[in-house]
Each structure stands twice: as structure tokens, then as C-alpha cells.
Motif scaffolding. Structure first.
Motif, PDB file in Angstrom:
ATOM      1  N   GLU A   1       0.815  -1.226   0.000  1.00 36.05           N
ATOM      2  CA  GLU A   1       0.000   0.000   0.000  1.00 36.05           C
ATOM      3  C   GLU A   1       0.843   1.268   0.000  1.00 36.05           C
ATOM      4  OE1 GLU A   1      -0.760  -2.519   2.338  1.00 36.05           O
ATOM      5  OE2 GLU A   1      -2.310  -3.297   1.006  1.00 36.05           O
TER       6      GLU A   1
ATOM      7  N   ARG B   1      -1.120   5.256  -8.389  1.00 37.60           N
ATOM      8  CA  ARG B   1      -1.841   4.529  -7.335  1.00 37.60           C
ATOM      9  C   ARG B   1      -2.091   5.404  -6.113  1.00 37.60           C
ATOM     10  NH1 ARG B   1       0.331  -1.334  -6.222  1.00 37.60           N
ATOM     11  NH2 ARG B   1      -1.874  -1.598  -5.710  1.00 37.60           N
TER      12      ARG B   1
ATOM     13  N   SER C   1      -4.171   4.671  -2.877  1.00 39.56           N
ATOM     14  CA  SER C   1      -3.655   3.917  -1.720  1.00 39.56           C
ATOM     15  C   SER C   1      -3.423   4.810  -0.505  1.00 39.56           C
ATOM     16  CB  SER C   1      -2.324   3.256  -2.055  1.00 39.56           C
ATOM     17  OG  SER C   1      -2.518   2.204  -2.923  1.00 39.56           O
TER      18      SER C   1
END
Lengths: 66, 222
Positions: free
Chosen positions: B142, B191, B194
Motif C-alpha cells: 500500500e 496509485r 492507496s
């Protein structure tokens, strides 16, 4: 009392410093007999352990020339 | 790998005060790579000890050997005969190696020649940095592959905190803010979602000490 005579070990590169010492010989120049020369293919090979061994063997000073 | 420092020579010398027959045991793994406890460092320590003893007019008999590693019994067994000739053993391995050696030869005094520092990587020539705290509950999936537990000075799982300053940490201008690094990495990877995830409190129950892991295939044997 005898005067202190240091033992000096010189690690010399065969291509420069050792050649210089050799040339000094050819030219009949004198340098101190206290200096013991160890010829090396290259001083890049010198490692701390070589210096320590020289001291362990009784050298008072060590120098590396290359 | 495990990164260590060699203890200062004076500390090692003081530990060995009064011992005449000393076996120095190096380790060929991590401490060899970080130039602390491999074959060469064994030679250096032995040379230093010989010179120090000679200077003080003391007698010292030194044995020098380096094992493949000290965290496996198979390799430690190789010391079986040799070790009996010495009063004391100096291990140049990490703390794990020192302890395993001491456990296996518990009738011998085993002393550490290193201070074990961290699990890290080789950042450059002669430079190692910490990357993992072995927290047993990895969050790298993450956090874009950057560990906040290790890199963040506060080990924050939800960051950055108010101390972040132009990508640096309030603790020191030399330290990067882990959460800025994480933000930038996640942004690069597309991303960023996250970072919106809130991590619950860390599972400290999995960090019980001492850690133990048994491979599935060997569980029955236990």
C-alpha cells in the motif's frame, strides 16, 4: 646509546615508484638503507592487511608509492 | 542483509583482558559484505590484537577462522575440534550468529566483536541504509514499496505528519520524509488512491519476541 634507526617499508608500484628507485640506483644516487622496498604489480593491490603485517613484522613506518 | 559495525578496538581488547588463547571466528555472509566480520576483518583484528599484546609484552595465541555463516548449525559444527584449543571465542558475526555460536558451544566464553545495527541495503560503496524493521506485518503493497515503519522517524502508518517540510523530516534536514517519498512514488505509479486508505493500529501481537517461524512442510515434525 645507539641512535634510533627506523625501519621503513615501502610498497612501490613497479611502473612508477619502483622504476624511480631503480633509476636512482642506475644513477648511483643514494637513499637511506633503512627503506626496504616491496615491489608490487600495482599499488591498487595494497590492502590494510599488508600495512598491518609490515608493522607486525617490526616496521616503524610504512609508505605506499604508486 | 544484516548490517553491523565493528566494536571499537579498545572495547574488544578490554573484553579479552586476561585471556591468552583467543579464537576469532568470522562470518562469510552479511557482515562480510558490509566489511565488518569477514575473512579479511578477522585477519585485521588478529593483527591488531597481536600488535597490542606485543606492545604490552603480553602473550597471546590467536586462532583465525571464517565460517560460511554462523546462523546454521552445520557450519558451526566445523569449529568442534578447533574451539577446544582456546579459552575464549570472539565472534565477528551479527548478534544472531554470536548467540548461535554461544548456544552450540555453551561451555565456552563467546564474545561479540560487532554491534549489529539493522536490516538494510548497500546504497553505494561503503554505504548501507536501513530498509526493514522486521515488523512481521508488511505494508509495502500500500505504500509504493517504501516502508514508513522504517523510513519515517515516527514510524507513522498514516502520514505525513505536521513535521514534513519540503520533503524533509522535522527530526533532521538530512532525513527524507517517508510519506513524501510514498506520495511521490504512488503518484508515479498512478496509485494515489492507496494513500487515502487509513491503516488501523499496527498488529503488534505478531511481533512477539523471540520471533519463530516454522515452514509448513516441517510443522508436523514439531
Amino acid at each position: 646509546m645507539n641512535e634510533f634507526e627506523p625501519k621503513v617499508v615501502a610498497f612501490c608500484c613497479q611502473y612508477c615508484a619502483y622504476s624511480a628507485a631503480d633509476l636512482a640506483g642506475s644513477m648511483r644516487l643514494q637513499y637511506s638503507p633503512n627503506v626496504r622496498i616491496v615491489k608490487l604489480m600495482c599499488t591498487g593491490k595494497v590492502d590494510v592487511i599488508h600495512l598491518l603485517k609490515a608493522f607486525e613484522g617490526g616496521a616503524d613506518a610504512v609508505f605506499v608509492a604508486g | 542483509m544484516i548490517v553491523a559495525d565493528r566494536k571499537p578496538f579498545d572495547d574488544i581488547k578490554a573484553m579479552l583482558e586476561g585471556f591468552e588463547r583467543v579464537l576469532i571466528v568470522g562470518c562469510g555472509e552479511c557482515v562480510s559484505v558490509c566489511m565488518v566480520g569477514g575473512e579479511k576483518e578477522v585477519e585485521i583484528l588478529a593483527s591488531q590484537l597481536r600488535m597490542a599484546a606485543g606492545k604490552e609484552g603480553k602473550k597471546i595465541e590467536l586462532g583465525e577462522t571464517t565460517l560460511e555463516r554462523q546462523c546454521d548449525r552445520e557450519y558451526l559444527e566445523l569449529l568442534k575440534d578447533k574451539i577446544e584449543n582456546y579459552d575464549v571465542v570472539v565472534s565477528m558475526a551479527c548478534g544472531a550468529g554470536v548467540q548461535f555460536l554461544a548456544e552450540m558451544y555453551d561451555h565456552k566464553i563467546v564474545l561479540p566483536a560487532t554491534n549489529t545495527r539493522f536490516i538494510g541495503v548497500t546504497e553505494g560503496e561503503g554505504v548501507w541504509t536501513e530498509r526493514c524493521r522486521a515488523c512481521s506485518d508488511c505494508v509495502l503493497a500500500e505504500t509504493g514499496g517504501i516502508c514508513p515503519v522504517t523510513i519515517c522517524a515516527k514510524g507513522l502508518l498514516n502520514g505525513p505528519c505536521g513535521g514534513t517540510n519540503d520533503g524533509k523530516c522535522e527530526v533532521s534536514k538530512e532525513k527524507d520524509c517517508a510519506w513524501t517519498l510514498i506520495y511521490n512514488r504512488l503518484n508515479k505509479l498512478g496509485r494515489l488512491d492507496s494513500i487515502r486508505e487509513i491503516f488501523p493500529a499496527k498488529k503488534y501481537n505478531v511481533q512477539t519476541r523471540p520471533g519463530r517461524r516454522i515452514h509448513e512442510a516441517f510443522k508436523e515434525k514439531e
